[in-house]
Design an enzyme around this catalytic site. Structure first.
Site, PDB file in Angstrom:
ATOM      1  N   GLY A  65       6.265   0.335   3.097  1.00  0.00           N
ATOM      2  CA  GLY A  65       5.446   0.240   2.587  1.00  0.00           C
ATOM      3  C   GLY A  65       5.251  -0.230   1.447  1.00  0.00           C
ATOM      4  O   GLY A  65       6.941  -0.684   0.800  1.00  0.00           O
ATOM      5  N   GLU A  66       4.583   0.531   0.363  1.00  0.00           N
ATOM      6  CA  GLU A  66       5.073   0.282  -1.378  1.00  0.00           C
ATOM      7  C   GLU A  66       4.996  -1.793  -1.762  1.00  0.00           C
ATOM      8  O   GLU A  66       5.793  -1.224  -2.605  1.00  0.00           O
ATOM      9  CB  GLU A  66       5.155   1.353  -1.585  1.00  0.00           C
ATOM     10  CG  GLU A  66       6.655   1.022  -1.452  1.00  0.00           C
ATOM     11  CD  GLU A  66       7.234   2.771  -2.412  1.00  0.00           C
ATOM     12  OE1 GLU A  66       8.258   2.178  -2.799  1.00  0.00           O
ATOM     13  OE2 GLU A  66       6.686   3.501  -2.375  1.00  0.00           O
ATOM     14  N   ALA A  67       4.659  -2.526  -1.084  1.00  0.00           N
ATOM     15  CA  ALA A  67       5.072  -3.997  -1.662  1.00  0.00           C
ATOM     16  C   ALA A  67       6.713  -4.026  -1.386  1.00  0.00           C
ATOM     17  O   ALA A  67       6.690  -4.653  -1.750  1.00  0.00           O
ATOM     18  CB  ALA A  67       4.232  -4.254  -2.637  1.00  0.00           C
ATOM     19  N   SER A  68       7.077  -3.156  -1.245  1.00  0.00           N
ATOM     20  CA  SER A  68       8.575  -3.587  -1.039  1.00  0.00           C
ATOM     21  C   SER A  68       9.451  -5.047  -0.572  1.00  0.00           C
ATOM     22  O   SER A  68       9.768  -6.152  -1.352  1.00  0.00           O
ATOM     23  CB  SER A  68       9.427  -2.227  -0.369  1.00  0.00           C
ATOM     24  OG  SER A  68       9.231  -2.111   1.056  1.00  0.00           O
ATOM     25  N   GLU A  78       0.690  -1.478   0.022  1.00  0.00           N
ATOM     26  CA  GLU A  78       0.177   0.016  -0.086  1.00  0.00           C
ATOM     27  C   GLU A  78       1.006   1.326   0.135  1.00  0.00           C
ATOM     28  O   GLU A  78       2.279   1.323   0.460  1.00  0.00           O
ATOM     29  CB  GLU A  78      -0.880   0.166   1.363  1.00  0.00           C
ATOM     30  CG  GLU A  78      -0.382  -0.589   2.502  1.00  0.00           C
ATOM     31  CD  GLU A  78       0.741   0.387   2.979  1.00  0.00           C
ATOM     32  OE1 GLU A  78       0.980   1.389   2.927  1.00  0.00           O
ATOM     33  OE2 GLU A  78       1.823  -0.481   3.223  1.00  0.00           O
TER      34      GLU A  78
END
EC number: 2.4.2.21
Length: 340
Positions: A305-308, A163
């Site tokens: 975050g950001e699916a890393s 996200e």
């Protein structure tokens, strides 16, 4: 979704219809593993991860030919209370950065051959301030979950979810506090790097949100609608749709796990097709994962975050599958098996 006077009825029905694991496929994976040129169990968790892929894909020969990373982006009204180190404008700016290929997740997906898709969940229109009222009404929550279900529409065989949304560690903390109780401050972390004052404002926002919605938080779906955000609702929808379509899921960090926690609160088996990609440095993520029965694949001190973290974990799955699929058997390699 069907028209229904009770907006959450379809979600509860879908949860009741979730398929279980394919035990025949697991048995086939174990049979092949026993023939490979290595001592039994020598690859540790890599071996059980292949079994997990087989169980939830329903394939004796599991694949990761079309792995997909999805980032769900939302905006939160609670940010007006000074709970984040960054302003809400960053939401739109980061979407532009994703599109330009400039974010960390772009590099990870390129490095490991992962598909990448971003869902813009009206980032220019914040949800309601959870301290004053619901983030979403019931119909809006269900519609957003349905939108998230589109993540698996392209036919992926492995899904990583993450996200992006300024303020969403605050709403995640509120969800955990509502589901698990305890001091709201326990669930609050530094997020994108707030100072001591910001941390105190986050804790106070969670306390106030719980007070505002008292009497309505016994139902996990009400917790999601009232305290969550569009990206969290969409991730919950994506996780559920993946289960229904037999797509294994890799969860990202603290916020993505909040979406999973809502489903787990509805049905303790709802996350059996999921693995935790990593242990985040944010908040009480370790405690949440323990409550959910998920052992993280990685622990790198990440909180981006950001699916890393999920993308990095997907590379481990690809490696595990490559070993199982392409390693020679004892017979093929002319290697003697274990002494009788």
């Amino acid at each position: 979704m069907t028209e229904n006077a009770a907006p959450f009825a379809d979600i509860r029905r879908l949860i009741a219809e979730m398929p279980g694991p394919d035990t025949d496929s697991v048995a086939a994976v174990r049979a092949r593993d026993a023939t490979l040129t290595k001592p039994p169990g020598a690859l540790g968790r890599l071996e059980t991860l292949v079994e997990w892929l087989a169980a939830w894909q329903g394939k004796a020969k599991p694949t990761l030919d079309r792995p997909l990373v999805c980032v769900f982006a939302g905006s939160h009204g609670v940010t007006a209370r000074g709970v984040s180190a960054f302003p809400p404008e960053v939401n739109r700016q980061m979407l532009d950065n994703f599109a330009a290929g400039g974010a960390a997740i772009n590099q990870l997906c390129a490095a490991y051959g992962l598909g990448f898709r971003v869902f813009d969940l009206a980032v220019d229109l914040p949800t309601g301030d959870i301290c004053e009222g619901p983030a979403l009404d019931e119909k809006g929550c269900v519609a957003t979950m349905a939108f998230g279900m589109e993540a698996v529409a392209a036919g992926t065989d492995g899904l990583a979810i993450g996200e992006m949304g300024i303020g969403n560690t605050t709403v995640a903390a509120a969800i955990y506090a509502a589901l698990y109780g305890g001091d709201p401050a326990h669930w609050v972390g530094r997020g994108t790097g707030v100072d001591a004052g910001g941390l105190a404002r986050k804790a106070e926002a969670v306390r106030l949100a719980l007070q505002t919605h008292a009497g309505h938080l016994d139902d996990p779906l009400q917790v999601l609608a009232r305290l969550g955000g569009r990206e969290i609702a969409a991730m919950a929808g994506a996780i559920l749709a993946a289960r229904l379509q037999r797509v294994p899921v890799v969860l990202d960090g603290y916020v993505a796990t909040a979406a999973a926690a809502v489903l787990h609160a509805l049905d303790a088996s709802a996350l059996d097709h999921c693995v935790a990609g990593h242990l985040s440095a944010e908040g009480a993520h370790a405690e949440v994962l323990e409550r959910l029965g998920l052992e993280p694949l990685l622990s790198l001190g990440m909180r981006l975050g950001e699916a890393s973290g999920a993308a990095l974990a997907m590379s481990l799955l690809k490696g595990a599958l490559a070993c199982h699929r392409d390693m020679a058997t004892f017979e093929q390699a002319g290697v003697s098996g274990k002494a009788g």
